[in-house]
Scaffold this motif. Structure first.
Motif, PDB file in Angstrom:
ATOM      1  N   VAL A 252       0.788  -0.920   0.353  1.00 63.36           N
ATOM      2  CA  VAL A 252      -0.015  -0.059   0.036  1.00 63.36           C
ATOM      3  C   VAL A 252       0.545   0.862  -0.050  1.00 63.36           C
ATOM      4  CG1 VAL A 252      -1.844  -1.171   1.108  1.00 63.36           C
ATOM      5  CG2 VAL A 252      -0.126  -0.208   3.182  1.00 63.36           C
ATOM      6  N   PRO A 253       0.005   2.322  -0.453  1.00 66.09           N
ATOM      7  CA  PRO A 253       1.058   3.716  -0.580  1.00 66.09           C
ATOM      8  C   PRO A 253       1.358   3.922   0.656  1.00 66.09           C
ATOM      9  CG  PRO A 253      -1.077   3.987  -1.617  1.00 66.09           C
ATOM     10  CD  PRO A 253      -1.072   2.204  -1.085  1.00 66.09           C
ATOM     11  N   ARG A 254       2.452   5.733   0.827  1.00 69.30           N
ATOM     12  CA  ARG A 254       2.284   5.556   2.357  1.00 69.30           C
ATOM     13  C   ARG A 254       1.175   7.245   2.015  1.00 69.30           C
ATOM     14  NH1 ARG A 254       6.561   4.284   5.969  1.00 69.30           N
ATOM     15  NH2 ARG A 254       7.705   3.443   5.281  1.00 69.30           N
ATOM     16  N   HIS A 255       0.509   7.550   2.745  1.00 69.57           N
ATOM     17  CA  HIS A 255       0.390   9.243   2.500  1.00 69.57           C
ATOM     18  C   HIS A 255       1.093  10.648   1.641  1.00 69.57           C
ATOM     19  CE1 HIS A 255      -2.904  12.710   3.336  1.00 69.57           C
ATOM     20  NE2 HIS A 255      -3.166  11.785   3.316  1.00 69.57           N
ATOM     21  N   PRO A 256       0.462  11.139   1.506  1.00 71.15           N
ATOM     22  CA  PRO A 256       2.050  12.005   1.303  1.00 71.15           C
ATOM     23  C   PRO A 256       2.017  13.232   1.435  1.00 71.15           C
ATOM     24  CG  PRO A 256      -0.155  12.326  -0.791  1.00 71.15           C
ATOM     25  CD  PRO A 256      -0.098  11.537   0.175  1.00 71.15           C
ATOM     26  N   LEU A 257       1.111  13.427   3.017  1.00 71.95           N
ATOM     27  CA  LEU A 257       1.169  14.477   4.066  1.00 71.95           C
ATOM     28  C   LEU A 257       1.894  13.676   5.045  1.00 71.95           C
ATOM     29  CD1 LEU A 257       0.962  17.287   5.358  1.00 71.95           C
ATOM     30  CD2 LEU A 257      -1.304  16.706   5.575  1.00 71.95           C
ATOM     31  N   THR A 258       1.522  13.122   5.769  1.00 69.51           N
ATOM     32  CA  THR A 258       1.217  11.884   6.837  1.00 69.51           C
ATOM     33  C   THR A 258       2.179  11.336   6.894  1.00 69.51           C
ATOM     34  OG1 THR A 258       0.195  10.499   7.131  1.00 69.51           O
ATOM     35  CG2 THR A 258      -1.069  12.663   7.388  1.00 69.51           C
ATOM     36  N   GLY A 259       2.230  10.349   5.792  1.00 68.75           N
ATOM     37  CA  GLY A 259       3.398   9.553   5.725  1.00 68.75           C
ATOM     38  C   GLY A 259       3.332   7.914   6.223  1.00 68.75           C
TER      39      GLY A 259
END
Length: 346
Positions: A252-259
């Protein structure tokens, strides 16, 4: 938009910047290579873990004290530097001057080995560390106790969100201009492999067919054992529901703001977080060829906007330290099932 100012005299030390997630490849570059800036212009990120000097040898620290610093397996040395250091692109720094007797480096720049090497022009206080030596992404690290965050006065920009992953410019390119594998991809693979080892208990895995298996497969085959008791792996994320039945592990991806890693609603099963730009490459590949799959370009159509980069002749290889140091920073490394990995740290 924010800016950072000297906590001593109030001098503005950065241009207006907006917060984003700390890049996965922050501490992992290519040895003997000069790198571009870590951060995009107008952005900053925060490193929650201790980083930089002072450093202490493992023999001095011991297992329990190292765990308090976020290190759970034996390493050569443990950082006792500040937590929550702020990183910006060098071009976004302002009103700072080098402290010349703290500008040591390996060979091509400064590496911050002596602590903060940038002083506020207003009061002379040491406030940040410039790092740009070989193998390091160019960056300015602000010391959290030496700066204060202030509103810039500019209109707020929408924070990055899951929708950003579908933008063409969010995808991480696979190759460097010289035809080698992207250093960002090598680091992302090393980090992902460490998480995969941890969540599977070092068991064999089956990757999803297609680009994931083609790019990650050779490294996974070398890293994880073969045999029975395999774990299935699938790809999921915003706009890409988890396969049914759900695989044992989701990439899954990491959130571009929180990680933070993306998760299906109500799902607490294991996930392996990926660099969001790498995940976007798998899910939103975009145009992949400058020529049609069949036939030729229409008469009169000329294309000069593609850079033909030669492909590497060798498989994508994980960054060694991205794998080992990420795994050492995961509490799961203490699990008895990972004794083989723990013994490798020796």
């Amino acid at each position: 938009m924010d800016l950072f100012a000297c906590a001593g005299c109030g001098t503005e030390l950065t241009a207006p910047v907006a917060r984003v997630a700390l890049p996965v490849h922050t501490h992992f570059g290519g040895w003997e290579e000069l790198h571009p800036p870590l951060m995009d212009p107008g952005t900053y990120a925060v490193e929650p873990r201790p980083t930089g000097p002072p450093w202490r040898l493992w023999e001095e620290v011991g297992e329990d004290e190292a765990a308090c610093q976020g290190v759970y397996a034996r390493v050569h040395r443990v950082s006792f530097g500040a937590r929550n250091r702020i990183v910006v692109a060098p071009g976004d720094s302002r009103a700072m001057t080098l402290i010349l007797d703290k500008c040591e480096g390996y060979c091509r720049g400064v590496d911050g080995r002596d602590g903060p090497n940038l002083a506020c022009e207003g009061c002379g206080r040491a406030v940040a560390t410039r790092m740009d030596d070989c193998g390091m992404w160019q960056a300015v690290w602000l010391e959290p106790d030496a700066v204060v965050r202030r509103p810039s006065g500019l209109p707020a920009v929408p924070p990055p969100d899951w929708d950003d992953l579908a933008r063409p410019d969010h995808r991480a390119p696979l190759f460097e201009l010289d035809g080698s594998w992207s250093r960002r991809w090598e680091a992302a693979l090393g980090v992902a492999l460490a998480h995969l080892v941890a969540v599977t208990g070092d068991r064999p895995v089956i990757l999803p067919a297609g680009p994931v298996a083609e790019l990650f497969g050779p490294a996974v085959d070398r890293c994880l054992p073969a045999g029975p008791d395999t774990r299935s792996v699938g790809l999921a994320g915003p706009g890409v529901p988890a396969p049914r039945p759900r695989p044992d592990v989701l990439l899954v991806p990491r959130h571009p703001l929180t990680g933070d890693p993306w998760r299906p609603s109500g799902d607490e099963a294991p996930v392996v977080p990926l660099d969001s730009g790498v995940w976007a490459h798998f899910v939103h590949p975009g145009e992949t060829s400058p020529t049609p799959a069949t036939g030729v370009l229409p008469p009169g159509v000329l294309r000069d906007d593609y850079t033909f980069v030669p492909c590497p002749w060798y498989p994508l290889t994980p960054h060694r330290y991205a794998f080992t140091l990420t795994l050492a920073g995961l509490p799961a490394i203490r699990d008895p099932r990972l004794s083989r990995r723990r013994e490798a740290y020796g």
